[in-house]
Design a protein around this motif. Sequence first.
Motif, PDB file in Angstrom:
ATOM      1  N   ALA A   1      57.890  68.385  69.283  1.00 55.61           N
ATOM      2  CA  ALA A   1      58.139  67.145  68.549  1.00 55.61           C
ATOM      3  C   ALA A   1      59.591  67.097  68.087  1.00 55.61           C
ATOM      4  O   ALA A   1      60.256  66.066  68.180  1.00 55.61           O
ATOM      5  CB  ALA A   1      57.198  67.058  67.350  1.00 55.61           C
ATOM      6  N   ALA A   2      60.091  68.255  67.616  1.00 54.37           N
ATOM      7  CA  ALA A   2      61.475  68.306  67.158  1.00 54.37           C
ATOM      8  C   ALA A   2      62.430  68.115  68.329  1.00 54.37           C
ATOM      9  O   ALA A   2      63.476  67.471  68.200  1.00 54.37           O
ATOM     10  CB  ALA A   2      61.740  69.645  66.468  1.00 54.37           C
ATOM     11  N   LEU A   3      62.026  68.653  69.486  1.00 52.33           N
ATOM     12  CA  LEU A   3      62.885  68.577  70.666  1.00 52.33           C
ATOM     13  C   LEU A   3      62.933  67.158  71.219  1.00 52.33           C
ATOM     14  O   LEU A   3      63.953  66.714  71.746  1.00 52.33           O
ATOM     15  CB  LEU A   3      62.347  69.536  71.735  1.00 52.33           C
ATOM     16  N   ALA A   4      61.790  66.446  71.087  1.00 50.45           N
ATOM     17  CA  ALA A   4      61.665  65.136  71.728  1.00 50.45           C
ATOM     18  C   ALA A   4      62.773  64.170  71.302  1.00 50.45           C
ATOM     19  O   ALA A   4      63.332  63.460  72.140  1.00 50.45           O
ATOM     20  CB  ALA A   4      60.289  64.537  71.419  1.00 50.45           C
ATOM     21  N   SER A   5      63.115  64.194  69.986  1.00 56.13           N
ATOM     22  CA  SER A   5      64.117  63.224  69.545  1.00 56.13           C
ATOM     23  C   SER A   5      65.499  63.586  70.101  1.00 56.13           C
ATOM     24  O   SER A   5      66.269  62.712  70.492  1.00 56.13           O
ATOM     25  CB  SER A   5      64.148  63.163  68.014  1.00 56.13           C
ATOM     26  N   ARG A   6      65.777  64.900  70.177  1.00 54.24           N
ATOM     27  CA  ARG A   6      67.056  65.311  70.765  1.00 54.24           C
ATOM     28  C   ARG A   6      67.090  64.958  72.246  1.00 54.24           C
ATOM     29  O   ARG A   6      68.129  64.616  72.802  1.00 54.24           O
ATOM     30  CB  ARG A   6      67.261  66.815  70.595  1.00 54.24           C
TER      31      ARG A   6
ATOM     32  N   LEU B   1      64.180  76.533  74.337  1.00 57.27           N
ATOM     33  CA  LEU B   1      64.228  75.073  74.405  1.00 57.27           C
ATOM     34  C   LEU B   1      65.677  74.583  74.396  1.00 57.27           C
ATOM     35  O   LEU B   1      66.029  73.659  75.135  1.00 57.27           O
ATOM     36  CB  LEU B   1      63.443  74.462  73.240  1.00 57.27           C
ATOM     37  N   ASP B   2      66.515  75.217  73.579  1.00 57.99           N
ATOM     38  CA  ASP B   2      67.942  74.881  73.574  1.00 57.99           C
ATOM     39  C   ASP B   2      68.522  75.030  74.964  1.00 57.99           C
ATOM     40  O   ASP B   2      69.267  74.189  75.455  1.00 57.99           O
ATOM     41  CB  ASP B   2      68.715  75.828  72.635  1.00 57.99           C
ATOM     42  N   ASN B   3      68.145  76.151  75.590  1.00 61.14           N
ATOM     43  CA  ASN B   3      68.654  76.445  76.919  1.00 61.14           C
ATOM     44  C   ASN B   3      68.191  75.395  77.922  1.00 61.14           C
ATOM     45  O   ASN B   3      68.974  74.896  78.728  1.00 61.14           O
ATOM     46  CB  ASN B   3      68.172  77.836  77.338  1.00 61.14           C
ATOM     47  N   ALA B   4      66.894  75.045  77.845  1.00 62.25           N
ATOM     48  CA  ALA B   4      66.338  74.067  78.783  1.00 62.25           C
ATOM     49  C   ALA B   4      67.017  72.710  78.600  1.00 62.25           C
ATOM     50  O   ALA B   4      67.368  72.035  79.569  1.00 62.25           O
ATOM     51  CB  ALA B   4      64.833  73.939  78.571  1.00 62.25           C
ATOM     52  N   LEU B   5      67.225  72.329  77.339  1.00 60.76           N
ATOM     53  CA  LEU B   5      67.855  71.043  77.051  1.00 60.76           C
ATOM     54  C   LEU B   5      69.291  71.036  77.555  1.00 60.76           C
ATOM     55  O   LEU B   5      69.766  70.067  78.155  1.00 60.76           O
ATOM     56  CB  LEU B   5      67.814  70.789  75.536  1.00 60.76           C
ATOM     57  N   LYS B   6      69.961  72.151  77.356  1.00 64.73           N
ATOM     58  CA  LYS B   6      71.371  72.263  77.723  1.00 64.73           C
ATOM     59  C   LYS B   6      71.555  72.096  79.227  1.00 64.73           C
ATOM     60  O   LYS B   6      72.497  71.471  79.683  1.00 64.73           O
ATOM     61  CB  LYS B   6      71.876  73.644  77.269  1.00 64.73           C
ATOM     62  N   PHE B   7      70.627  72.674  80.015  1.00 69.01           N
ATOM     63  CA  PHE B   7      70.845  72.696  81.449  1.00 69.01           C
ATOM     64  C   PHE B   7      70.048  71.643  82.220  1.00 69.01           C
ATOM     65  O   PHE B   7      70.140  71.567  83.437  1.00 69.01           O
ATOM     66  CB  PHE B   7      70.567  74.099  82.007  1.00 69.01           C
TER      67      PHE B   7
ATOM     68  N   ASP C   1      62.497  73.871  83.303  1.00 69.12           N
ATOM     69  CA  ASP C   1      63.519  72.820  83.312  1.00 69.12           C
ATOM     70  C   ASP C   1      63.890  72.461  84.738  1.00 69.12           C
ATOM     71  O   ASP C   1      63.561  73.171  85.676  1.00 69.12           O
ATOM     72  CB  ASP C   1      64.756  73.270  82.513  1.00 69.12           C
ATOM     73  N   ARG C   2      64.546  71.310  84.909  1.00 71.69           N
ATOM     74  CA  ARG C   2      65.014  70.852  86.216  1.00 71.69           C
ATOM     75  C   ARG C   2      66.518  71.085  86.322  1.00 71.69           C
ATOM     76  O   ARG C   2      67.241  70.269  86.854  1.00 71.69           O
ATOM     77  CB  ARG C   2      64.700  69.364  86.386  1.00 71.69           C
TER      78      ARG C   2
END
Lengths: 522, 128
Positions: free
Chosen positions: A247-252, A288-294, A318-319
């Motif tokens: 949920a926290a990740l979704a907004s980012r 999650l930070d890593n997945a979002l970053k890449f 992640d893709r």
Amino acid sequence: MNAPLASGTPRLNLLIVDDREANLQSLSQLLARDDVAIHTALSGNEALGLMLEHDFALVLLDVQMPGMDGFEVATLMRSHERTRHVPVIFVTAISKDRQHIFSGYDAGAVDYLFKPLDPHVIRAKVAVFLELKRSQLVRERLLESLSRANAQLEEAALLKSDYLAAASHELRTPLTAMKEFCSLVHDEVVGPINDEQRRCLETALRNCRRLGGIVEHLVDLDSVESGRMRLGRGAVDVAELVRERAAALASRCRAAGKSVEVSLPARRGDAEALADGELVANALAQLLDNALKFSPPGGVIRLRVRRLGDRITVEVGDRGPGIAPDHRNRIVRKYTQVDRRDGPGEQGLGLGLAIATRLLELQDSRLDLVSTPGVGSIFGFTLPRYSPEAHLRAFCGDAVRQASRRWEPWSLVLVRDRLGGPVPAWLVTAAGQAAEGIDDRRAVVPVLGVPTLAALVRGGVDGVVAWTDGLAGHVPADGGEAALEWVTVGVDETGAPAAVPPASSWRVMEARQAPASEGVWR
Amino acid sequence: MSKGKILVVDDEPDIVHSLSLRLGAAGYQVVSAMDGLGATKAAIEHEPDLIILDIGMPAGNGHVVVERLRHIAATSHIPVIYLTARTGEEDYRRAREGGVAKYITKPFDAVVLLAAVEDQLERSRLCT
């Protein structure tokens, strides 16, 4: 027969004790070697005096001597720390009957030669003892240099921790001023600004925050590595944890044009793991930070929790660009970010995955990676499913491992309410304060279906007695709720506890009520 | 009218400057000190409603200042907020023991700091 003495090899001391000068001379000649210094004594008294001056590899001891005989000399040797372990060969003409006198002493350190002496036998025996002494000396030197190296390493590690702590402190102060002054202008505290200026300041502030994050990471990673981070394992609802994080990740994600998909087990209990909730949450956040970053724009981040038998697995897919096989080992090391060009602009020090790796290793888990370059990566980890038995085992193992690298007698003390009620809060507090000087680690663990305070107490039986006594002294003055019982469980050197004794073996804790002046633990 | 008087203590002039601007803009009256001794003197002289205190400072660190203030009748009741780059367990422990109201680490978020200040002053008003 004598090999040339290697330079630096110390000569070994050999002592021959006999009341006849002629015997001393012939034995000395017989046993002469370049690498041995031969000392002689005409009486037991003289021999004991020499033993205080020299470190002997071997003593050849005549048994029949006037005054103190050979056995008496040996007895005195055994009673002194300095000479206790010096090997003795008795030289004797008497029968073997009296041998039993020394049979109880250090096996192997005592031997017999019977008169008349065979020169070959005596040379061979002496050579064996000298060889033994040589290898013992080598071993001692090695041990000494090892422990010196170890102490140096420990000191270096401490120095590094101190340095990192000091560096992070030094970095924080100017960073605070930088961030705050940008923020003062941005918030128009010191006058109006235009949109272009605001955007510039937002960029500056974002980078200030990033720098702050890096400083935090440096200290975090250090506290994990130096073992200062303590484990508090218990039942962790991994599904709930993942749901929160997602949920926290979704907004980012939305802000970056990416999205999150979550897949959790249908049954609640299927995601209950034995873990330290905070460490798992932290490790997950890094993944999650890593997945979002890449992830590329429009990319989907997939979170999945599954139960496989007694294990619960968590996966973050992640893709992103993926990681080539020969780079995989590098990513979990500190300060490496594989091929920086592949990152879509957001770059870090590469500490995140290293932190996740250490956090998982602390809990006997590890970071797994499946990755196809050009397709994406799945980072995952596996945790044991929660059970009270596994909880108690893990608690003991962690406590023993973290408390000391040396093996010392540990006892697991279990304390519970006799009626099976909850563990009172004052008991948990008091357990940490009881018996000052005795190191104890504690946790509330269900044992035999009853909530129980488990404490690992150092110092064998004495330690347990002092600890329980100290605990009894903390019982609240009204005493009404203090219907406690306790039992001790053995713990081996790996921290594995023995079976918990049945209810009949538990003892009532004699509550020694605290005098009013001592204060009451609540 | 001022929303309250705040004593800001930090050995970094830049931090004192930025806090004076920030708190001044929010309507507070700000006095300042640059070390432990100055902090104690200023607290006695100005009797502020709140103290924002650094820990690592010359002439008496933050913990020492808190202890001194607690022994002086005129200052014993003043709430203290720590604003520090130090994050050691020992510092947190001493903060709890000294009855420090809030522990904020540098680099800090202005919104968080202002909220803590307002919250403390509100509590003080309710108590008196």
